[in-house]
Design a protein around this motif. Structure first.
Motif, mmCIF file in Angstrom:
data_model
loop_
_atom_site.group_PDB
_atom_site.id
_atom_site.type_symbol
_atom_site.label_atom_id
_atom_site.label_comp_id
_atom_site.label_asym_id
_atom_site.label_seq_id
_atom_site.Cartn_x
_atom_site.Cartn_y
_atom_site.Cartn_z
ATOM 1 N N ASP A 236 4.675 0.184 -5.799
ATOM 2 C CA ASP A 236 5.071 0.268 -7.214
ATOM 3 C C ASP A 236 5.927 -0.926 -7.618
ATOM 4 O OD1 ASP A 236 3.758 2.546 -7.761
ATOM 5 O OD2 ASP A 236 5.496 3.883 -7.603
ATOM 6 N N SER A 237 6.920 -1.250 -6.779
ATOM 7 C CA SER A 237 7.815 -2.378 -7.112
ATOM 8 C C SER A 237 7.032 -3.689 -7.098
ATOM 9 C CB SER A 237 8.952 -2.498 -6.096
ATOM 10 O OG SER A 237 9.637 -1.291 -5.988
ATOM 11 N N PHE A 238 6.133 -3.828 -6.128
ATOM 12 C CA PHE A 238 5.368 -5.068 -5.961
ATOM 13 C C PHE A 238 4.435 -5.301 -7.150
ATOM 14 C CE2 PHE A 238 1.978 -7.693 -4.133
ATOM 15 C CZ PHE A 238 2.700 -8.665 -3.481
ATOM 16 N N LEU A 239 3.774 -4.212 -7.569
ATOM 17 C CA LEU A 239 2.820 -4.299 -8.690
ATOM 18 C C LEU A 239 3.474 -4.835 -9.962
ATOM 19 C CD1 LEU A 239 0.905 -0.890 -8.496
ATOM 20 C CD2 LEU A 239 -0.188 -3.113 -8.809
ATOM 21 N N ALA A 240 4.763 -4.550 -10.113
ATOM 22 C CA ALA A 240 5.449 -4.915 -11.355
ATOM 23 C C ALA A 240 5.803 -6.402 -11.410
ATOM 24 C CB ALA A 240 6.716 -4.064 -11.498
ATOM 25 N N LEU A 241 5.630 -7.124 -10.295
ATOM 26 C CA LEU A 241 6.039 -8.544 -10.249
ATOM 27 C C LEU A 241 4.975 -9.444 -10.881
ATOM 28 C CD1 LEU A 241 7.283 -8.763 -6.552
ATOM 29 C CD2 LEU A 241 8.703 -8.694 -8.618
ATOM 30 N N PRO A 242 5.395 -10.611 -11.412
ATOM 31 C CA PRO A 242 4.387 -11.584 -11.854
ATOM 32 C C PRO A 242 3.621 -12.149 -10.651
ATOM 33 C CG PRO A 242 6.628 -12.408 -12.201
ATOM 34 C CD PRO A 242 6.764 -11.037 -11.622
ATOM 35 N N LEU A 411 7.358 10.705 -5.309
ATOM 36 C CA LEU A 411 8.208 10.484 -4.130
ATOM 37 C C LEU A 411 9.612 10.137 -4.602
ATOM 38 C CD1 LEU A 411 5.779 8.364 -1.902
ATOM 39 C CD2 LEU A 411 6.646 10.647 -1.376
ATOM 40 N N PRO A 412 10.623 10.389 -3.772
ATOM 41 C CA PRO A 412 11.988 10.022 -4.176
ATOM 42 C C PRO A 412 12.157 8.509 -4.218
ATOM 43 C CG PRO A 412 11.946 10.766 -1.895
ATOM 44 C CD PRO A 412 10.552 10.957 -2.434
ATOM 45 N N THR A 413 13.251 8.052 -4.817
ATOM 46 C CA THR A 413 13.507 6.605 -4.802
ATOM 47 C C THR A 413 13.648 6.147 -3.350
ATOM 48 O OG1 THR A 413 15.808 7.139 -5.130
ATOM 49 C CG2 THR A 413 14.613 6.270 -7.043
#
Ligand SMILES: Cc1cc2nc3c(=O)[nH]c(=O)nc-3n(C[C@H](O)[C@H](O)[C@H](O)COP(=O)(O)OP(=O)(O)OC[C@H]3O[C@@H](n4cnc5c(N)ncnc54)[C@H](O)[C@@H]3O)c2cc1C
Length: 435
Positions: A236-242, A411-413
């Motif tokens: 999820d975090s990776f997908l949000a990157l340019p 899922l939790p953080t």
């Protein structure tokens, strides 16, 4: 009939999707593979090879633990549960995992083998697949054809009987009539081929040269915080990157996915010790890390390798009788998808543009989707070509297909604060709790 989903390829990734769909009666799916059964990378099934992942990261357990298609269900069906536990494998034999995959492949009703998908068209309403000469219609597609052996440009003209990719190692290495053998590539496949060559007792006098571009023969990093990269929250975090940032981060993570297992490196070192000190005449071994191969040219029955030594900058040459290319695998849009290429959105590298649910961007109707698996390393990150998140990816695709959360993927953080967005959210949550 028109299927709700047609799958191209039945490697582990579409097999996992088929296993997830198996219990959903309202979805009619059919999966096709040109092979006659599930046969997991037979070309690298060398003696003693091991899985680099926990067997709990099987086809279903992470998202669907009560499925009849789990590794545990396979063990129990084989009446092997107690023996398996008693064997206490650190890493399980790849042969066992392949046998599990084949067991599922022999039982799921939605699979069709010996069925090559030759061409995929869109007729304005549905996808029309030409499968072994017949037409199959489907509303959605799941393309999971794996990666292709990567043959670098400098090796193309040398390939042949005694210069080949490691994807064919199990069939070809033991038949090689070559005294001097170079293995090019310092990842897990290169290490497994080298270990196999060092372990052959019937090949005295062999000279083995192991060449790697990396500065040393480096281990897979599977420490706890690196394993965090193989979680849905990290994706999820990776997908949000340019895109540019994603590519730079993937470069830094190379050893998390492509390093050699410590156990394989230890086994190689131990073999080397025995060869160097107790059977000097039998075999000679040259280890050459930090070498960038510049060219491989065939000269009669020999191959001449030219490489740059990254340690001291010198240009070196070697002459060998055979070359095994452990040079990785690469993405390619399969030939059968060619008729759709004008409708599909590809990035500047020729990779599909995927959304978070693994849907390929295309100009067809919104309710006709193309899912691509093992195609999103640049978008979804380092876990994409690995087994680790295959169950989660399958469940994500099923949820997208059904348009509802059939599988609970909340899922939790995560314990690690990768993105500033997440850290800011956590801080405001904590101050709200404090009142
Ligand atoms: C030797 C090796 C060991 C690995 N070990 C691990 C590991 O321990 N842990 C880990 O996490 N990852 C591992 N991986 C990475 C990854 O798990 C595997 O590559 C995995 O097999 C990928 O699955 P897949 O379904 O995408 O492709 P594949 O397994 O390659 O399957 C693709 C299938 O598509 C079929 N196909 C292709 N085109 C067509 C067509 N037009 N019509 C019909 N069928 C078609 C092929 O016949 C094939 O069966 C390993 C990879 C390799 C090469």
């Amino acid at each position: 009939m028109t299927f709700d989903l047609a799958g191209i390829g039945i490697g582990p990734f579409n097999l996992s999707l088929a296993a997830h769909l198996d219990q959903i009666d309202m979805v009619e799916a059919r999966f096709f593979d040109r092979a006659s059964s599930v046969n997991w990378h037979p070309g690298m099934m060398l003696p003693g090879v091991e899985l680099q992942t926990s067997f709990l990261k099987d086809l279903v357990t992470a998202t669907n633990p009560t499925s009849p298609w789990s590794f545990m269900a396979y063990l129990v069906a084989q009446k092997r549960f107690y023996e398996f536990l008693n064997a206490d494998f650190g890493a399980i034999p790849r042969q066992e995992f392949a046998s599990y995959l084949a067991w599922v492949g022999d039982r799921l009703a939605s699979l069709r083998f010996g069925s090559e998908v030759e061409e995929v068209n869109f007729d304005g309403a549905d996808f029309a697949l030409r499968v072994a000469g017949e037409t199959v219609k489907a509303r959605n597609l799941s393309v999971a054809v794996g990666l292709k052996p990567n043959i670098p440009g400098w090796a193309q003209s040398a390939c042949g009987e005694r210069c080949f990719h490691n994807a064919q190692a199990a069939q070809r290495v033991d038949r090689l009539t070559a005294r001097r053998i170079a293995v090019i590539g310092g990842g897990q496949s290169g290490a497994e081929v080298v270990l196999h060559l060092l372990s052959r007792e019937h090949a005295p006098g062999t000279e083995i040269e192991w060449i790697s571009m990396r500065p040393n023969f480096l281990p897979l990093d599977d420490s706890p915080f690196t394993d965090e990269l193989f979680t849905p929250q990290y994706v999820d975090s990776f997908l949000a990157l340019p895109q540019g940032r994603r590519e730079a981060i993937l470069e830094q993570q190379i050893l998390a996915g492509d390093g050699a297992s410590t156990g394989t490196l230890q086994a190689i070192y131990k073999r080397l010790y025995m060869i160097r000190h107790f059977s000097k005449e039998a075999m000679s071994v040259d280890l050459s890390p930090h070498r960038e191969v510049l060219s491989v040219t065939r000269d009669g029955n020999e191959f001449r390798l030219v490489m740059r030594n990254g340690f001291d900058g010198a240009i070196e040459t070697r002459t060998v009788d055979a070359v095994i290319l452990a040079t990785g695998y690469a993405f390619a849009v399969p030939e059968c998808m060619s008729p759709l290429l004008d409708s599909i959105s590809l990035d500047e590298r020729g990779h599909y543009r995927l959304n978070a649910s693994f849907e390929v961007g295309w100009d067809g109707p919104d309710d006709r989707r193309i899912y691509a698996l093992n195609a999103g390393r640049l978008s979804h990150g380092i876990a994409e070509p690995q087994l680790s998140l295959m169950a989660w990816r399958s469940a994500t695709i099923v949820n997208s297909l059904l348009g509802r959360n059939h599988f609970d993927l909340e899922l939790p953080t995560p314990p690690v604060g990768w993105s500033s967005r997440r850290v800011a959210n956590m801080q405001s949550l904590r101050s709200a709790e404090r009142g």
